[in-house]
Design a protein around this motif. Structure first.
Motif, mmCIF file in Angstrom:
data_model
loop_
_atom_site.group_PDB
_atom_site.id
_atom_site.type_symbol
_atom_site.label_atom_id
_atom_site.label_comp_id
_atom_site.label_asym_id
_atom_site.label_seq_id
_atom_site.Cartn_x
_atom_site.Cartn_y
_atom_site.Cartn_z
ATOM 1 N N ILE A 138 0.841 -1.207 0.000
ATOM 2 C CA ILE A 138 0.000 0.000 0.000
ATOM 3 C C ILE A 138 0.872 1.252 0.000
ATOM 4 O O ILE A 138 0.609 2.210 -0.730
ATOM 5 C CB ILE A 138 -0.947 -0.003 1.225
ATOM 6 N N GLU A 139 1.929 1.237 0.802
ATOM 7 C CA GLU A 139 2.846 2.376 0.871
ATOM 8 C C GLU A 139 3.522 2.621 -0.473
ATOM 9 O O GLU A 139 3.644 3.773 -0.923
ATOM 10 C CB GLU A 139 3.905 2.121 1.943
ATOM 11 N N CYS A 140 3.964 1.556 -1.137
ATOM 12 C CA CYS A 140 4.618 1.692 -2.445
ATOM 13 C C CYS A 140 3.657 2.229 -3.503
ATOM 14 O O CYS A 140 4.028 3.079 -4.321
ATOM 15 C CB CYS A 140 5.183 0.345 -2.897
ATOM 16 N N LEU A 141 2.422 1.727 -3.499
ATOM 17 C CA LEU A 141 1.430 2.194 -4.468
ATOM 18 C C LEU A 141 1.106 3.658 -4.229
ATOM 19 O O LEU A 141 0.951 4.438 -5.175
ATOM 20 C CB LEU A 141 0.163 1.338 -4.383
ATOM 21 N N LYS A 142 1.016 4.044 -2.969
ATOM 22 C CA LYS A 142 0.720 5.434 -2.625
ATOM 23 C C LYS A 142 1.844 6.363 -3.092
ATOM 24 O O LYS A 142 1.598 7.459 -3.590
ATOM 25 C CB LYS A 142 0.523 5.560 -1.111
ATOM 26 N N ALA A 143 3.088 5.894 -2.933
ATOM 27 C CA ALA A 143 4.243 6.700 -3.333
ATOM 28 C C ALA A 143 4.546 6.597 -4.818
ATOM 29 O O ALA A 143 5.429 7.290 -5.320
ATOM 30 C CB ALA A 143 5.466 6.278 -2.528
#
Length: 339
Positions: A138-143
């Motif tokens: 989720i963090e990677c997709l958000k960034a």
């Protein structure tokens, strides 16, 4: 009092997008990466608030660091050296380096490491640590960081690039081998239910037993470890099961099973057959040498490195799902059932 200027973060919050999306919308060379409608709206708002992108900062931001972050689940698990070898060999060919961290199979630790790697502006991330519901993904997709999942995937796997072992085929060749030797009652020591390989192996085992008329049983293991295999073997003996073969969730579990059986005077394979999954380093040196389903971990690493590099060069490329085929390795821990 001086009025606070309207910056990129403010624009990102206003539109509910990441700062990298704002940067792309205001960069003529990258505007094609997002929708034209959103580009128009961001440009209009930026003009309204008097925000202009800093060309020097933009150039610095867009330059490549030539670093790829790699998160592995467990540094002590022997499946990871060949994975890392495959990744590093491919990245080295292209002038990249791998920044390798490990998560101890802990979501919060993985998320912390991923945030650090993103902060170091790695060009992409390879996660060999994902859970079915994963905070780091989720963090990677958000960034909006290029991302490849290796060996494990998430529930919504179509959102990301995947390089995976064909777990269903691996279970099929293992079950077929045991069945061909005459085993009609088999128990599967299943791995944790929050990672995709264990889930698929469990589902495949149930289906394959039903299709072949095999009496199948499942014993749950909370970890893919030797100690977990020891505890599950103890439970197996207490259950007075009539199974003639055990298909372990991985080689470490199989090692724990054999270790416990030897302590109890139970012979493998004379009294019961034991099969693993992985073909980890030195599995051929066990006593007895372990029959197992070999997963091509170095190839998984090589393909994941190639895919992350492709996704860096082509950010809008369609999400890829690469499945590699395992193979059966016959050794001494499996034999026909005792009469």
């Amino acid at each position: 009092m001086r009025k606070k200027s309207f910056g990129m973060k403010d624009l990102a919050e206003f539109f509910g997008v990441s700062t990298s999306t704002i940067s792309r919308a205001l960069n003529p060379l990258q505007q094609h990466l997002i929708s034209s409608d959103l580009v128009t709206k961001i440009k209009e708002k930026a003009k309204e608030v008097g925000y202009t992108i800093n060309p020097q900062a933009s150039a610095l931001k867009s330059s490549k660091t030539k670093m790829i972050g790699v998160v592995i689940a467990d540094i002590l698990n022997p499946i990871f050296p060949p994975i890392i070898k495959g990744i590093q060999s491919k990245l080295k060919e292209e002038g990249y380096i791998a920044v390798i961290v490990f998560s101890n199979n802990n979501q919060d630790e993985a998320l912390s490491e991923v945030k650090k790697l993103i902060g170091q502006q790695v060009d992409g991330l390879i996660l060999a640590s994902a859970f079915i519901k994963d905070k780091s993904v989720i963090e990677c997709l958000k960034a909006e960081v290029p991302l490849v999942l290796l060996s494990r995937t998430i529930k919504d796997s179509l959102l990301v690039h995947n390089v995976l072992n064909d777990e269903d085929f691996g279970m099929q060749i293992g079950i077929n081998h045991l069945y061909s030797l005459g085993h009609k009652e088999i128990v599967h020591f299943s791995g944790p239910n929050n990672i995709s390989p264990s889930i698929v192996r469990r589902q495949s085992f149930i289906r394959l037993c039903k299709e072949n008329g095999i009496k199948g049983h499942i014993i749950d293991c909370e970890e893919l470890s030797i100690n977990s295999g020891i505890r599950a073997a103890r439970n197996f003996l207490l259950s007075n099961s009539k199974s003639t073969a055990i298909f372990a969730g991985n080689d470490l579990i199989a090692l724990g099973i054999i270790k416990y059986f030897q302590k109890k005077g139970i012979r493998v394979p004379e009294d019961i057959s034991v099969m693993g999954i992985n073909n980890m380093l030195f599995s051929d040196a066990l006593s007895p040498a372990l029959t197992t389903v070999e997963i091509p971990y170095q190839d998984l690493g090589t393909y994941s490195a190639s895919l992350i590099l492709d996704s860096i060069e082509q950010p809008t490329m369609k999400k890829q799902r690469i499945l590699l085929s395992p193979r059966l390795v016959k050794r001494k821990s499996v034999a026909p059932p005792a009469r």
